[in-house]
Write an enzyme that holds these catalytic residues in place. Structure first.
Site, short mmCIF file in Angstrom:
data_model
loop_
_atom_site.label_atom_id
_atom_site.label_comp_id
_atom_site.label_asym_id
_atom_site.label_seq_id
_atom_site.Cartn_x
_atom_site.Cartn_y
_atom_site.Cartn_z
N HIS A 1 18.96 15.46 36.39
CA HIS A 1 18.88 14.00 36.45
C HIS A 1 19.60 13.42 37.66
O HIS A 1 19.84 12.22 37.71
CB HIS A 1 19.49 13.37 35.19
CG HIS A 1 18.57 13.36 34.02
ND1 HIS A 1 17.91 14.48 33.57
CD2 HIS A 1 18.18 12.36 33.18
CE1 HIS A 1 17.18 14.17 32.51
NE2 HIS A 1 17.32 12.89 32.26
N GLU B 1 4.63 10.41 33.74
CA GLU B 1 4.77 10.08 35.16
C GLU B 1 3.52 10.45 35.97
O GLU B 1 3.09 9.70 36.85
CB GLU B 1 6.01 10.76 35.75
CG GLU B 1 7.31 10.03 35.48
CD GLU B 1 7.90 10.35 34.12
OE1 GLU B 1 7.32 11.20 33.41
OE2 GLU B 1 8.93 9.75 33.76
#
Lengths: 360, 331
Positions: free
Chosen positions: B132, B63
């Protein structure tokens, strides 16, 4: 992995440089040196605030690499960015004005020492979070490849950035996509006060970093501007012509001054600094030019006097430049398409000045 | 105007990207599994076939690397769409997305705009545990230099994403995994429609209490409004759609009419978007309020795995009904 060394070869790419080109490189190194000396002085006079990281000792890296690349090749670097901007041709006035926080600065006084940018000269910034410029550099290279342009991105980083995740992710992306980028480690052996041997695995031979990503490696003497030139001229042309993918270069150099202006430098000996000062890149080129008869001592002295004058003029320009209109300038350049309290700003004077702004 | 079609939220996102990529060669999509896998959530279904691997790019799980790559490419003049499989995963790229993208224009004195869209699933998915289940709007909305859109319907998803891609500033585009299959009316492809940023949408007009909600909780607010209408309380449900810019004027106009305000926000209450909206309403319409403002935020705990606990941790219909009854003295 291919190891490229520019030394000990019969013919060097820099052999074809004429006296004018060599004096140009000398002049640039002198300009950076004298500029940085005035920075130190102005910092001590509290004309410059914040952090200020000087480039003295490392001039050959920026000057040699920029000379070896094409003027349109994008470059991006860390917070020690004065040398790269000046090597790319930013007028010292705009650089010094930025340090003084003036509206005439390259970033209108809103970036400071660590955030020099020069769009017309393809200088994509000084970036102040260690290693944070590496993914950006990969993005520049991605864009070059996307647009099918014959260019190469030079992404400069210090040896401290070798230990950041951003660097490793960038190396991986550049390698898997074969991007036109040169990662240039300006290896001055210290990340602030920590010697590379204490912080970086494989520090004795940084080629292992390239090997890990299946990338080409090169090493050059960062205290010798012609060695740096040879390295970058060769690599830049090879990448441009499709003969090489991305490259990782270890430029071994040294900073004579502290990490920043507030560094007592207790982590190294004076002898160590002296050893490197004896290999000074400016003296080295001067000696070579004078000894070979390609320049006279008078010519060299005149270049240095010019550099001194230019640095002094830059201080004068910065001093006399106006402060930004605080309320007005504060809210500009936050958005390109502004809303609410935000406004579109004027371009930096550097860009609107027809003499200085548009040449590339 | 041609007849609306009923399409899924994910199809709306897909259409927005495809249309903008046809329109502008500089636009490309990059992210994990966006190309050969056709999108982890099938949002980019078919895009590799249509545009090829140059413009629909599978990235490794990096990322920091690929979000920073997007920013560099945007500085060079491209218009990247960077997909986060989940906004939860953007945290490892924080330096790139909140230190570099939104500040580049300012730090460069106006030289380098960053026209980039970061997009992906935001909010609790369904028993994914706390790492998450991030809703990032409150954390990131405080950063000047970025824009933020949070669509709650297929119509808004398409219109706002097209605007985001055309915008010259970095846009954080927060989608909802739980809404990807949600169907709603969207104009036909030949109609090039966009939704300007900073324009709230009154999802349901009403007279008795203003309920402001963003993203998935908009649907909870609408369900709550149905329940409350049976009790004779008619809610006006307002979806600001973008947080930066925030259309506070539409919210204030509604509060002046209803005199009550409940704000629903799928983030923690402390320093949240709900807290900000409440403060802005107090600043502008204190005298128009007949009660204090009530917030329905996430409970102030990490998202639990247990299904019942997770549902109770998030804003839900029951909590919104309770809040509206309490604020309108109908409790």
């Amino acid at each position: 992995m291919t190891t490229v060394t520019s030394q000990n070869k019969a013919a060097r790419l820099s052999d074809s440089l004429d006296a004018q080109a060599l004096l140009g490189m000398l002049s640039q190194m002198m300009a950076i040196r004298r500029f940085e000396e005035r920075c130190a002085q102005s910092y001590q006079q509290a004309k410059i605030g914040g952090f200020c990281h000087l480039y003295i000792g490392q001039e050959a890296v920026a000057v040699g690499s920029v000379a070896g690349l094409q003027p349109g090749d994008p470059i991006i670097t860390s917070y020690r960015d004065h040398g790269h901007a000046l090597a790319r041709g930013m007028h010292p006035n705009y650089a010094m004005a930025e340090l003084f926080g003036k509206v005439t600065g390259c970033s209108k006084g809103k970036g400071g020492s660590m955030h020099f940018f020069d769009k017309p000269r393809h200088m994509y910034g000084g970036h102040a979070i260690v290693g944070g410029q590496c993914p950006l550099g990969v993005g520049l290279a991605f864009a070059i490849q996307y647009l099918k342009e014959p260019k190469v991105c030079a992404c400069f980083l210090g040896d401290g950035a070798l230990n950041q995740g951003a660097f490793h992710e960038s190396m991986n992306l550049a390698a898997i996509w074969n991007l036109p980028i040169i990662f240039v480690v300006e290896n001055n052996s210290y990340s602030m006060g920590t010697h590379i041997a204490r912080g970086t695995a494989g520090a004795e031979d940084l080629s292992v970093k390239a090997t890990a990503y299946g990338m080409r490696f090169a090493r050059c003497d960062g205290m010798d501007v012609l060695a740096v030139y040879d390295c970058f001229k060769g690599l830049g042309d090879a990448i441009r012509s499709g003969q090489s993918g991305p490259v990782f270069v270890d430029c071994q150099t040294y900073r004579y001054k502290g990490h920043s202006m507030s560094d007592p430098q207790k982590y190294r000996t004076k002898d160590e600094v002296t050893t490197f000062e004896e290999r000074d890149p400016i003296n080295r080129l001067v000696n070579s030019l004078v000894e070979s008869g390609r320049a006279t001592q008078e010519q060299v002295d005149e270049l240095d006097n010019q550099a001194k004058r230019q640095a002094l003029d830059a201080v004068k320009y910065a001093n006399e430049s106006p402060e930004p209109d605080v309320q007005e300038e504060m809210f500009t350049d936050v958005y390109s398409q502004p809303y609410g309290p935000y406004k579109l700003g004027q371009l930096p004077i550097m860009l609107t000045d027809s003499e200085e702004g548009q040449s590339t | 105007m041609t007849a609306m079609r009923q399409i899924q939220y994910r199809e709306a996102l897909n259409e927005a990207m495809c249309e903008e990529m046809v329109r502008d060669e500089r636009v490309f999509l990059m992210g994990e599994e966006v190309a050969e896998y056709n999108g982890a959530y099938k949002v980019s279904q078919g895009m590799l076939d249509q545009f090829g691997a140059r413009r629909v790019v599978d990235s490794p799980i990096s990322e920091t690397g690929f979000s920073g790559l997007g920013i560099g490419a945007a500085m060079y003049g491209l218009r990247p769409i960077i997909e986060f499989m989940s906004w939860s995963f953007c945290l490892v790229a924080a330096d790139q997305i909140i230190n570099n993208a939104p500040k580049m224009l300012y730090m460069s004195g106006g030289q380098f705009p960053v026209p980039i869209v970061f997009r992906g699933n935001n909010g609790a998915g369904g028993q994914l545990g706390s790492t998450h289940s991030w809703s990032v709007e409150s954390m990131f909305a405080s950063v000047p230099g970025l824009k933020m859109a949070i669509p709650s319907t297929p119509y808004d998803a398409k219109g706002l994403l097209k605007t985001a891609i055309r915008d010259d500033d970095p846009v954080f585009f927060l989608e909802s995994e739980r809404l990807l299959g949600f169907r709603g009316p969207v104009p036909p492809p030949e109609e090039d429609f966009t939704i300007p940023f900073g324009q709230a949408d009154v999802k349901l007009p009403g007279s008795d209490c203003t309920v402001v909600a963003l993203g998935r909780p908009v649907h909870f607010a609408l369900q709550a409004a149905v329940e409350l209408a049976k009790e004779g309380i008619f809610c006006e449900v307002i979806d600001p759609r973008t947080v930066r810019p925030l259309d506070i004027d539409t919210i204030v106009a509604s509060v002046r009419k209803t005199n009550y305000l409940v704000i629903v926000d799928q983030t923690w209450p402390f320093a949240s978007v709900a807290a900000e909206i409440a403060m802005q309403v107090y600043e502008r319409a204190m005298d128009d309020l007949d009660n204090k403002i009530v917030r329905v935020n996430n409970e102030d705990v990490p998202a639990p795995y247990n299904r019942a606990m997770e549902q109770e941790m998030l804003p839900n219909v029951r909590k919104i009904c309770e809040a509206v009854r309490a604020v309108t003295y109908a409790a």
